[in-house]
Design an enzyme around this catalytic site. Structure first.
Site, PDB file in Angstrom:
ATOM      1  N   SER A   8      53.301  -9.940 -20.391  1.00  0.00           N
ATOM      2  CA  SER A   8      54.150  -9.721 -21.547  1.00  0.00           C
ATOM      3  C   SER A   8      55.391 -10.588 -21.449  1.00  0.00           C
ATOM      4  CB  SER A   8      54.528  -8.240 -21.580  1.00  0.00           C
ATOM      5  OG  SER A   8      54.957  -7.856 -22.869  1.00  0.00           O
ATOM      6  N   PRO A  38      49.249  -8.224 -30.382  1.00  0.00           N
ATOM      7  CA  PRO A  38      50.697  -8.309 -30.193  1.00  0.00           C
ATOM      8  C   PRO A  38      51.377  -6.951 -30.303  1.00  0.00           C
ATOM      9  CG  PRO A  38      50.100  -8.974 -32.415  1.00  0.00           C
ATOM     10  CD  PRO A  38      48.812  -8.733 -31.687  1.00  0.00           C
ATOM     11  N   TYR A  57      63.950  -3.911 -15.740  1.00  0.00           N
ATOM     12  CA  TYR A  57      63.528  -5.308 -15.560  1.00  0.00           C
ATOM     13  C   TYR A  57      64.689  -6.271 -15.430  1.00  0.00           C
ATOM     14  CZ  TYR A  57      59.539  -3.237 -18.145  1.00  0.00           C
ATOM     15  OH  TYR A  57      58.526  -2.441 -18.609  1.00  0.00           O
ATOM     16  N   CYS A  75      74.675   9.524 -16.124  1.00  0.00           N
ATOM     17  CA  CYS A  75      75.285   9.663 -14.804  1.00  0.00           C
ATOM     18  C   CYS A  75      74.592   8.765 -13.784  1.00  0.00           C
ATOM     19  CB  CYS A  75      75.229  11.115 -14.363  1.00  0.00           C
ATOM     20  SG  CYS A  75      76.034  12.180 -15.542  1.00  0.00           S
TER      21      CYS A  75
HETATM   22  C1  LIG Z   1      51.114  -3.950 -23.650  1.00  0.00           C
HETATM   23  C2  LIG Z   1      49.837  -4.526 -24.084  1.00  0.00           C
HETATM   24  C3  LIG Z   1      49.779  -5.358 -25.200  1.00  0.00           C
HETATM   25  C4  LIG Z   1      51.011  -5.782 -25.961  1.00  0.00           C
HETATM   26  O1  LIG Z   1      51.806  -6.603 -25.201  1.00  0.00           O
HETATM   27  P1  LIG Z   1      53.107  -7.303 -25.844  1.00  0.00           P
HETATM   28  O2  LIG Z   1      53.694  -8.051 -24.735  1.00  0.00           O
HETATM   29  O3  LIG Z   1      53.974  -6.185 -26.308  1.00  0.00           O
HETATM   30  O4  LIG Z   1      52.635  -8.157 -26.961  1.00  0.00           O
HETATM   31  C5  LIG Z   1      48.549  -5.823 -25.608  1.00  0.00           C
HETATM   32  N1  LIG Z   1      47.420  -5.480 -24.947  1.00  0.00           N
HETATM   33  C6  LIG Z   1      47.439  -4.692 -23.864  1.00  0.00           C
HETATM   34  C7  LIG Z   1      46.173  -4.348 -23.195  1.00  0.00           C
HETATM   35  C8  LIG Z   1      48.643  -4.185 -23.390  1.00  0.00           C
HETATM   36  O5  LIG Z   1      48.658  -3.412 -22.306  1.00  0.00           O
END
Ligand SMILES: *Cc1c(COP(=O)(O)O)cnc(C)c1O
Length: 440
Positions: A216, A298, A341, A368
């Protein structure tokens, strides 16, 4: 260091955002201060036209099909919107499946993911008749076969999730396609081919195609190219081992977004052109007969840029020689990404978005935890006072979706805005909502 010439980069805002001559910012034709007064803060503000135009870009660029990864941001209004725009919907748990179905999305437009799907989750998915289940392990295949044998539940076509073993060049927690991953079947150790062979041989489910998701917030295309090259090799092995043609290659999601001015992800159309070309090259190089359609999933690149979060400044604490903390009324509970992250965000003051941001402060939440920081070294105008609004752009994905009640802070409200109309789609949580599970 403070820089008197620093002005907020309004290109980070969603497409219907406007900044007027005196620097007041509106989205969907509605002034942000007015929204904050009406709905309170923290508040997630989604630009509906922006969401729709991103969906349309994807649908045009990927004629094979687009599935919205609902985990990025899920509520009924959102899934109805994406389905209206022609996308199908991915879910990764029974809870996501329940919410998506409760929005009226037909089961045949839902794809079910997950590396540890329970019997119950699989049973519901099969009963309601989802489009695909994305097979993630041999244990899951055992469970699917048992459901068929014991309860006569015939599964939908399966996409076999393949771990292509490629580096995605992103944060380690966001990389899912390298060899050491809890997701999918390894290509390197032969499991991926073995899984396909077992699906084909047992005849319990049909092979719908192959799936991979390499990570991602990806800016570079080479990871996708490498994944497609490996998938092309696997298609060739499948053809020669089983004679079966592969109908679909689902490339997952992962396209990055601009959280800050220095982020430079490819546009959807450019990304799509490149991966279609890579796929053609990969299939051509293998001389295979399969002509799979390319699909994508996406999440972030649809939801993130469409929203911002509004906070109210409650405390300003300068620590001589150290830093100034500007504390707002949300934090790690509505946006855990900076803490999880080290994610970076921009910040601006929506009532004077064009004012020089001539001081450097750290925007902290109200929790906190010292780690409860939203923007380290944010630039804001030096006339900032308690009571001002501060906004962080690009918070539409993995913000509300990851929100918690830590410190019993209620989760924020969510509004969709469009053409001068605001629509409350998730109401603010109350103290009573948070107490309702407590049976003591
Ligand atoms: C999280 C995920 C996505 C989406 O990822 P993005 O980075 O938000 O576009 C697509 N497919 C699978 C299998 C995921 O785990």
């Amino acid at each position: 260091m403070p820089d008197a010439g620093d002005i907020f980069d309004a290109t980070l805002l969603s497409r219907s955002a406007r900044v007027d001559a005196v620097g007041r910012c509106s989205i969907g034709g509605i002034d942000l201060e007015a929204l904050a007064e009406e709905y309170g803060t923290p508040l997630f503000v989604y630009d509906e036209d922006d969401l729709r135009s991103r969906c349309r870009e994807y649908v045009t660029a990927f004629p094979g099909g687009v599935h919205y990864a609902s985990k990025a941001f899920l509520c009924r209004a959102m899934v109805r919107l994406v389905v209206e725009e022609g996308l199908d919907v991915d879910v990764a748990t029974g809870g996501e499946l329940h919410l998506v179905r409760s929005a009226g999305v037909p089961a045949e437009r839902i794809v079910v993911h997950g590396n540890n799907k329970s019997d119950d989750e699989l049973r519901v998915a099969v009963r309601v008749g989802v489009k695909h289940i994305v097979l993630d392990s041999f244990d899951e295949l055992d469970r699917i076969e048992r459901l068929e044998r014991a309860e006569g539940l015939a599964p939908p076509a399966l996409l076999v999730r393949v771990n292509p073993g490629v580096e995605a060049h992103t944060h380690e927690y966001l990389a899912t396609g390298a060899e050491d991953s809890k997701f999918g079947f390894s290509m390197a150790d032969g499991s991926a081919l073995a899984a396909v062979e077992r699906v084909v041989a047992t005849g319990v489910a049909r092979l719908g195609g192959l799936h991979c998701h390499i990570g991602s917030q990806i800016f570079r295309s080479d990871g996708f190219d490498a994944a497609l090259e490996r998938l092309g090799q696997l298609v060739a092995r499948i053809e020669s081992a089983t004679g079966v043609l592969v109908d679909e290659l689902d490339l997952g999601g992962g396209l990055g977004v601009r959280y800050t001015s220095t982020d430079d992800p490819p546009a959807v159309a450019a990304h799509a052109a490149r991966v279609h070309e890579s796929l053609a090259g990969a299939l051509g190089a293998q001389g295979v007969r399969s002509r799979p359609r390319l699909t994508t999933e996406p999440g972030r690149s649809i939801a993130a840029p469409a929203a911002l979060t509004l906070y109210r400044v409650g405390t300003i604490k300068p620590i001589e020689g150290v830093r100034t903390y500007v504390s707002v009324d949300g934090g790690i509970s509505d946006n855990p990404r900076p803490a999880l992250y080290g994610a970076q965000y921009e910040a601006f003051v929506p009532t004077r978005a064009t004012a020089p941001r001539d001081q450097v402060v750290t925007i902290a939440g109200k929790h906190c935890e010292q780690g409860d920081l939203l923007v380290r070294d944010a630039r804001l105008p030096s006339d900032l006072v308690v009571g001002d609004l501060v906004a962080t752009p690009c918070t539409g994905a993995y913000g509300y979706a990851m929100a918690s009640n830590y410190n019993r802070v209620p989760r924020p409200a969510v509004v969709f805005v469009r053409e001068g109309v605001a629509r409350l789609v998730i109401r603010r949580e109350t103290d009573e909502d948070m107490a309702r599970l407590d049976l003591g």
